[in-house]
Every structure is written in C-alpha cells, then in structure tokens.
Write an enzyme that holds these catalytic residues in place. Sequence first.
Site, short mmCIF file in Angstrom:
data_model
loop_
_atom_site.label_atom_id
_atom_site.label_comp_id
_atom_site.label_asym_id
_atom_site.label_seq_id
_atom_site.Cartn_x
_atom_site.Cartn_y
_atom_site.Cartn_z
N LYS C 77 -31.49 -18.32 11.07
CA LYS C 77 -31.79 -19.59 10.76
C LYS C 77 -33.69 -19.54 11.25
O LYS C 77 -33.91 -19.14 12.16
CB LYS C 77 -31.00 -20.83 11.39
N SER C 152 -28.26 -29.15 9.37
CA SER C 152 -29.67 -28.53 9.12
C SER C 152 -29.62 -27.07 8.67
O SER C 152 -30.29 -26.59 8.10
CB SER C 152 -30.48 -28.79 10.15
N SER C 176 -25.32 -29.69 12.99
CA SER C 176 -25.90 -28.87 12.04
C SER C 176 -25.23 -27.47 12.09
O SER C 176 -25.96 -26.86 10.99
CB SER C 176 -27.59 -28.80 12.44
#
Lengths: 488, 95, 486
Positions: C77, C152, C176
Amino acid sequence: MSKNNGEYLIIRNDNKYEVIIGLEVHAQVLSESKLFSTSSTKFGSEPNTQVSLVDAAFPGMLPVINEHCIKQAVKTGIGLKAKINKRSIFDRKNYFYADLPQGYQISQYKDPIVGEGSVTLDMPNGEKNIGIERLHLEQDAGKSIHDIDPQNTLVDLNRSGVALMEIVSKPDLRSLDEVNAYIKKIRSIMRYLGTCDGNMQEGSLRADVNVSVRKKGDKKLGTRCEIKNVNSIKFMQMAIDFEANRQVDIIEEGGSIDQETRLFDTKKNETRSMRSKEDAHDYRYFPDPDLLPLELNDNYIDQIKKNIPELPDEKKKRFIEKFKLSPYEANILVSDIEISKYFEEVSKNSDVKLATNWITGELFALLNEKNIEITESPISSKNLSKLINLIKDGTISGKIAKSVFEIMRDGDKDPITIVEEKGLKQQSDPKELENLINKVIIENPKNVEAYKSGKDKLFGFFVGQVMKNSNGKANPKLVNEILKKKLN
Amino acid sequence: MTIDLKTVKHISKLSRISIDDNKAKKLGKDLNSIFSFIEKLNELDTKNTEPLTSIAETTLKLRKDEIKSENIREDILKNSPDKNKDFFVVPKVIE
Amino acid sequence: MMSNITDLKLVELVDKIKKKELSSSEVTIAFIERSKKSKKLNAYISENYENAIKKAKIFDQKPDFKKKLPGIPIAVKDLFCTKNIRTTAGSKILENFVPTYESTVTQNILDEGGIVIGKLNCDEFAMGSSNETSYFGNVQNPVSENLVPGGSSGGSSSAIAAKLTPATIGTDTGGSIRQPASFTGTVGLKPTYGSCSRYGIVAFASSLDQAGPMTHDVKDCSLMLEIMSTYDTKDSTSVDFKRENYLTNLNENIKGKKIGIPKEYRVDGMPKEIDELWEKGIKIIKENGGQIIEISLPNTNYALPTYYIVAPAEASSNLARYDGVKYGFRSKGENLIDMYEKTRSEGFGDEVKRRIMIGTYVLSSGYYDAYYLKAQKVRRLIKNDFDEAYKKVDAILTPSTPSSAFKIGEKLNDPVSMYLNDIFTVPINLAGLPAISIPAGHDKKGYPLGLQVIGKAFDEQSILNIAFALEKNISFKNNITDWWIK
Ligand SMILES: [Mg+2]
Ligand SMILES: [Zn+2]
C-alpha cells in the site's frame, strides 16, 4: 513612574497604578540530544545540520522521549520546591508557522510534569516569595531568518525539537527589580542543578512577560497582555515599563485593555500587537496520540531528591552560620554556583574574611573589566588563596598584595614566586626597621620637636617617610609600634 | 445544531485551507449531516467516565540521551519545493 | 506456465523457491507481467518493476533460503514510506515525495528477503471506504467491472484478489483492511494496536492506525503477520509482548473455544445473505466443538459517531505537516498564510479536507468538551464492553461488513452512508483489538462477503486458528474471471 519605599508605581493625574507581572520563562534543558529525537542540541552549527527526520516532521515519523530531559525537569521542579506530578500528559498545541514543521508543538497543557512551587527573592527590604504555577516540558521551534534573502524568509530547524522547560510564575512580581531578581534566582537554581546553562546570549533562557496594571488598592487583576519571547533582563524591564505605561495611558483616557499577544521591538523600544484579531489563536490542544501518559513512581522521584546538590538558599544559610558572613556577602557569593565554588576553594585554605573581600572586591572588578565569567578568571582560586595567606602571615602588606595581584592578572603566576622575584617581601625584622626609623628621626629633628610638643598629627608623616624609604615593604604594623616607642 | 457559513469559513481559516463560497456551502451541508449523525452521542451519560486517550497497553517508553542522528541536511532538503541547499524557504514573513 | 506461478499462494511460492523448483526471478517476473496486463484495475500508483527484477536476479545469484520471504515479490500500500521509491499516500500533496527512509514494516519484509515490486493505490491518506478518494483514480474490484474494491486499502485488495502480488499489506484505521478484503473475497487482518510498528507509515489517526497483512488464505496471513509484527523502539506505542510463530502454531482445532455473538450487530436492514452467512459461521464453530455464547456490546451503536470525531481530530493535526514547506506540493502564495491556504486547498482532495475540517471543529475552543472529550469517554465505554465480553468468551464472530461491494460512484455524494460501511469494523479499532476478515460466501449478485473474528488483545493466534477452521469448512472459491485482461 516613581519608586516610593521600593514600590514601583505609575502615577497619572493623581492616580497611582500598580504593575502586576508574571513570567513564563523558557529554559533550554541541558541535554545531548533533543526531546523527542536523537539529533544534537549543540549551539551554533551550520543551518539544518542538526535536523533529523523527526525534527523536520517527515511523513510517518514518530516522537520517542529523552529520559534525561524528564529527569532534568523533575530536578528543576525539586529546586523550585514544587510538587512533582506522578502522571503527566503530552499534548499537541496546533498552529501553523514556518519554523514549526509538524504544524503543532508537543507541549504539556492540563497535566504538566511539575505543579506549584515557589522561589525566595532577596530584596533590599527583605525576602519575598514568588509563587510558581507550574513547569512543563515542550519542544522548541526552529528559527525563521528574515534578513539574509530580501525576497524570502529562510528556515533553520537546528533548534526544532530541542527540549525546553517552561516555568510559569504566578502574577506575584511587582517591580522591575523583582523581575531582575526573579530571573537571576531561577537561573541560579538551574545552574546549581545543571539543568540549564542559563546562557541568555545563546537563547537558552527567554521569557514571555505578562503585564497588567490596576489602581493601587484594587483587588481585581486588570486585563493582561503577553509580550512574547524577550531574551534579556534589560529588554524585559524596558518592555514592561513601556507596556505598563501604555496600559495606564489607555485606562486614563477611558479606554480598556484588549487581551493580546505583543512583540517587543528592541530597536524602537516599544511593544506592538503581534497578530490581527481575525487570526485569533485557537490552539486546539489535545493529548498527543503518538505518546502515552508519563508515569513516575515515588522511588524514581526520591532517588533524584537524594542527589540534589546544595542549592543557593541553603548554601547562603550555611555561609552565614559557618563563615560568619553578612547576609549581603553571602548573597553575592551564592548567587552563582561557579562563584560559590571559587569562594569555597579559596576559603578552604585561607582566611574567610580576606577571601570574601578579595573576591567581591578586586576579583569581581577584574572580571567586570574584562567582561568574563568567573570560570574564565585569569587568577585561579589556588593562587588567590596563596596571595591571601601571604597577607595573613605578614609576608606582604595589603598594599603590596594589590600590586602582586596586578601582576597575577596577566597569566596566573604564583604570588609566592612574584614576591620572591620582585623582592616584595615585607620588612619585619625589628632591627632593620629600627635602623630605618632612626634615620628618619635624625633627618627630621624639627618635626620630632613639634610632635613632642603636641602635634600628634605628625605621626603619620614619620610612618610615611619610613614606608617611602623601604619602598613600601616595611611592615606597617611593626613600624607603628616601634615609632611610638621611639617618639614617646 | 447547525453549522453556518461563518463557522465553516472560520474552521477553514483555522485549518489553513482556502475555500470559495460555493464549496463552503456544500461543505456546510456535509458537515451538518455528519454532525447530526454524531449528535447520537448525547444520548449517553458519561459524567462519571474517564476519557480514554491511548489504547496501547504499555507505559511511555523512554530513550537514552544519545545523539544518533547525524548531519543529513541533504536528505532533509532534498524533497523541499525550493532548491536552496542550506535552508527551507518560505514567502517573506513580516512580524 | 506464467499464469501458473501467479495462481500459487504465498506459502506455496516460498516452498517452491526453497526447493529450487522456482527462482525468485521467475516468480518476480510472473507477477510483474500479470501486473502489466492489469493496468485497467489501476491497482498501482508507482511501479518498481525494473529494480525488482534486478533484486530478484541478485537474490538468485546468492540465495538465502533461511529467509521467510526468499526473493518473494510484494506490492505494498502506498501509505508505507519506502526508501527511494515514491510514496504518495494517494494524495496530490505528496505526488512527488520520495522518502530517504524505510518504514519498519516494509523493512521487516525486506529483511526477510521480500522484494517490493510497486506501491498500491489507496484512498487519499487512507480516508475512504471505496478507494474513490485517491488522487490517482478509482481502483477496479477484479470481482466485477465498475465495482469498488473497498477502501482505504483498495489497491491492495484489488492486487491480491487479481493475483498481481502473492501477498500484500494494508493499514486499517476503521476497517481499511477488513472491509476491502471482504469486498474482494480475500483475507485481511488488523493486528492489536501496538503489534506492528507505525514508524514510517503516513499517519491518518495515530491512536487507531495499524498495519496488517492481506492474503489469499489464513496460512499466508499467518506468515505475513509473523514478519510484520515486531517490537520497535522508534514507535512509542509499539508494545513489547511475546509474539508467536503464527504460522508454525497455526491449527484448526477450536474444541472448547468460546465464541461470542454480539446481539447488537444484528442491525436493521442488513441483507438476508449476511445473516445467513453469519449463521453458517456459527454452525461451523459448533460442529467443530466450539461453544457459541450470546454476548452484549451495548455501546456498539455509538462506535461510528465516536470514530468520526476521534479519527478526524487526530487527522486534522497529523496532516498539518503538509504545508508546502519541507516536501510535497506547494502552490505559490502572496505571503506565508496565502501559500499555506492555497497549497492545502489544491493539494488535498475533498474527503480529506472534509475530515480535516471536522477534526478542527471538534477540537476548537468551545467544542472540545462536547465532541472530542465526549468521544474519548464513549471510547472508554466501548472498550469496557469488550473487556466485559472477554470475561466470558475467547473470541467474537460477526459479519465483516453490512453489505457486499457497491458500484463505483454509488455512495460518493453521501458521506454518512459511505461511513456506515465500517459499522462492524470500527468498534474494534476503537478498542485496539485484533480482528481478521475471511471470505465466507457470496451474495445474490455473486459478490463476496466476509466474516470477522475479533480476538483479545495480543491474541492474534486464536483468531488465526478460528479463521483457519472456518476457512477449511467453508471452502470459499473466488470466481474471478480475468475480465480486465483482453
Ligand atoms: Mg507563553
Ligand atoms: Zn512555551
């Protein structure tokens, strides 16, 4: 302004105003590394060379606290006879500024590490206690430089993150002299403890000054203004004087004081409003979620307490009792830890009275003249002690000692060597002195007659002649004794 | 409660985020719907509840007073929008 | 041949490399090739392909098979700072930011032989539940076109589900990791607060953020957690507890385990499929000797409003450092304040601005007590609920989300309905507990649905074991066609 019996009052149209002062002293903690990062705190390095990723607030960087800074704050708290809080919290104070990389300062708000305490000031009309509200730990900001680049402001983050102790006084100060004494006392205590070097030139000690005025006799405090970041005692006094008068003028004209933050302009010698009202500050304090509450246990605090050195107040008491010094003398000698150390070294092996006089007299004059600290004194405590012993045992007179001192100041030479090399030893052999005296008596028959017929004042003339003939080396005490015998 | 335009502008000022009137209106609408949903908390009596600041089950970690970070000025300034080699640069500040 | 490699799970790949059946270069190139063919998913923000292949070759020349990730390619990420690789947090304000340092979690991966092949898309500063707030655009859910991958960590969930990386890592502030895992039929675990270091992770809400693994199955998840979770003196909230060898200790025996079912999680309007899924999970637990106990978490309903005060408050302060001075985007201004306001106005997207404003408001003078302090108090009540429950049970079973993945754009104009996505995951962050989401079935539309197992603090092993047992009995199949590859 007038100073009636030491009172600091501002008088306008028969109204007497009292000035109420509180100080927020920012003292840089003596430590190797910063409060929350491992970069150096050294003063005077090239710009931005002592900046870590944490200090410059790079993404993902986190604070980890320096244990030594906590210890220093606790020590200082103990020195201020204050309550040490076993649980304290680090908060974020949020505001934007060029030299504040995180967009917030880590400080302590509701739960500081040190609570209420007090310091005692020695004022001419007696002791006065000034209350301490609190002491908390916080980060210093960086430095904005406005005068290198005409188009831009440059930012140096070397100071960013350095540990500060903010010591907040109660609004107990009432005069410029008290402000002076208070700063000096706090500085002295921290220097005794080794928690802050108190160097005002390097910015290790700055203060925000809160000033308000009220009509004498009023109980209620007036609205205060805060003058930010003043970095010398002289400027603090000038700022307070200007600000107090400004406030009195406003009140006398029927106006009221706005609570605001002001800046002291050292060039124009005036304070002025720092931030416009629409931009009023709302710091949005909240506990820093990157840090946990700081918990101290009794054992930790006791351990620090046990190792606290003798502080100025106690030392003064001891000097008065042990050395029979006057409070005035003791005060001077304990005011700075280095002076007290010097004094104790000299008086360890020499006469205390002479040590006191020589240090506060000749030595201080010398330091003043050269504008240096006692640690930089060209005359070591060891040699001053020797000089005093030479006086005490009669080897030299006080007057000769002064000329020996003059030689010592250029290179810390051993006074015994100086006396020997220059042949300055006092003449104390009664036979030799008698010869000198006889010569004077024979050479001045008229004066001898006059003296004998009652002109007592001429005695000094004979002493002077003898001293002159001996090049000042004759022991004046013995000369006196022998002369008296001869003439009477 | 409702958040009016003046408040939205004040918060944007505090946040150092400029917004025009249109955006401020839209944002005001969003904030009002979010805060009406937040108002639910008022149902709870928390008079005798201690606030919870940190969830980490540990005490504050202390670090030794050692210098570990060296001079990394180049790294520190490398990403800066202005290419001064010694300083960060911002528009002239007049105090 | 190539597609075979990318079909393998992480543990299988590690095994094959150790047995020299595959080289690091073969594996790395296979995932890179598939990633290149998958641009349509928009899972990546930055690619590190050439460099990664170089690293793989170096590994193959001098392989170290004692490492836990021997030459394994991994995409991460884009919230993790990676040395010399651009790190954007999905934001324009960090569009050109190249860190000179490595986050602890990614360093742990590198230390075990992992190779970073790229940085994955995410909601801007991790603020979002659909990956639609990213400055770098939407991410496609490989399950179906125009479906959000969750957020997210949407780039991460998309990349793992589409097999662009054998495993990945995300961050979880309110769900997330778990919600995108649930939306893509993959496994995601949020560890106990203090388990994985936050050093070098772009902060969203410091008291809630945790990094965690996202994988195909529970085994892979255990291996990744083992690598990611270390005590770190650079993070003051990192906790020094005894970490297990999660993979070695992984077992499906849940006999005698007491599993709590919180009655408050039966929310109104929850799709029937989700209820059925939950029942399926309960049944499996019982059949495997586990004991089901009804529990109550009475303050669950207050978790979301609490979260939407605490997280923005912390974020408003954490994001103050993006001011155009030290790094990142700067907009020219007439003076310092003007520069700040323009930089932040142009550099941040709408959702980030919205949350900064909420956070600024709840902390501002006059509102602190009513909002922020109140939220902290309710947070205590929520944590107390869990403490109470854990006197009776070893773990808690709930659905991961109240619905399956939704269409791109569907909830964009309704922040509150978007926030409701996290209703089952948020309480766990507020209480700092570990939780795992595993795929457990599909809804009518064929979209995956997940179950969440919540554990006691630092008891990741138990939830891994329970999830392992569930996984074995559910035998979920993610029927993803490679629709995005022509
Ligand atoms: Mg102040
Ligand atoms: Zn301060």
